[in-house]
Design a protein around this motif. Sequence first.
Motif, PDB file in Angstrom:
ATOM      1  N   ALA A 184      12.927   9.068   1.631  1.00  0.00           N
ATOM      2  CA  ALA A 184      11.781   8.236   2.280  1.00  0.00           C
ATOM      3  C   ALA A 184      11.702   8.256   3.781  1.00  0.00           C
ATOM      4  N   ILE A 185      12.737   8.156   4.175  1.00  0.00           N
ATOM      5  CA  ILE A 185      13.042   8.434   5.954  1.00  0.00           C
ATOM      6  C   ILE A 185      12.581   9.606   6.183  1.00  0.00           C
ATOM      7  N   VAL A 186      13.374  10.704   5.690  1.00  0.00           N
ATOM      8  CA  VAL A 186      13.543  11.855   6.141  1.00  0.00           C
ATOM      9  C   VAL A 186      12.070  12.523   6.032  1.00  0.00           C
ATOM     10  N   MET A 194       1.024  -1.216   0.128  1.00  0.00           N
ATOM     11  CA  MET A 194       0.188   0.041   0.108  1.00  0.00           C
ATOM     12  C   MET A 194       0.811   1.230  -0.050  1.00  0.00           C
ATOM     13  N   ASP A 195       0.881   2.160  -0.945  1.00  0.00           N
ATOM     14  CA  ASP A 195       1.335   3.447  -1.036  1.00  0.00           C
ATOM     15  C   ASP A 195       0.995   4.562   0.136  1.00  0.00           C
ATOM     16  N   ASP A 196       1.930   5.099   0.548  1.00  0.00           N
ATOM     17  CA  ASP A 196       1.361   6.190   1.348  1.00  0.00           C
ATOM     18  C   ASP A 196       1.976   7.790   0.393  1.00  0.00           C
ATOM     19  N   SER A 197       1.817   8.755   1.036  1.00  0.00           N
ATOM     20  CA  SER A 197       1.979  10.052   0.249  1.00  0.00           C
ATOM     21  C   SER A 197       3.460  10.191   0.114  1.00  0.00           C
ATOM     22  N   VAL A 198       4.324   9.505   0.871  1.00  0.00           N
ATOM     23  CA  VAL A 198       5.747   9.814   0.859  1.00  0.00           C
ATOM     24  C   VAL A 198       6.143   8.896  -0.688  1.00  0.00           C
ATOM     25  N   ASP A 199       5.423   7.676  -0.560  1.00  0.00           N
ATOM     26  CA  ASP A 199       5.918   6.726  -1.900  1.00  0.00           C
ATOM     27  C   ASP A 199       5.363   7.821  -2.975  1.00  0.00           C
ATOM     28  N   ARG A 200       4.260   8.301  -3.271  1.00  0.00           N
ATOM     29  CA  ARG A 200       3.637   9.295  -4.284  1.00  0.00           C
ATOM     30  C   ARG A 200       4.638  10.395  -4.371  1.00  0.00           C
TER      31      ARG A 200
END
Length: 173
Positions: free
Chosen positions: A24-26, A1-7
Amino acid sequence: MDDSVDRHIARWRGKAPFDERAEAIVTRLQFLVKHLSRGKDAALAMVGLQDFEFETLHRLASRGEHGRATPSELAADLKLSPAGMTGRLDTLEKAGLVRRVRSEEDRRRVDVELTEQGRATWLRAMGVRGEAEGDMVGVLTLAEQDVLAALLKRMLLQVEGPPTPAGPAAPAE
């Protein structure tokens, strides 16, 4: 499942040089901090406090049972001018959250202490904040929380640098 950071990363892929893992971490850390800030604002609104009021009560509450400090100690903790501190204390005193009292050690000195109402208001705000924080980290098992806490500590120690002779580096406000 993608989150806003993946997008976010997908949107920038190939358009700018960056390490996707670090980004992604930051970025997730930044988004979580924003979420915590909104939760803090909501908690304060629920108990009728502004951020500057909460921060002053919080500093006093950290000073033990009576929550007592001098105005200059509070100003230093909060990185305020003496005049700015006086204004804050006037507001909090009018609201019945703090009181100015003569020092027990030196009668010439004035201390500021939490009132019962101030401590109760601060505790209510802390309770609401704690629920929001618990909801956020509660998705992780206790073991996962321990691992995350240790990893974040390693990262923080890296950016804070070595302790100074006066003690560890002060946390950012």
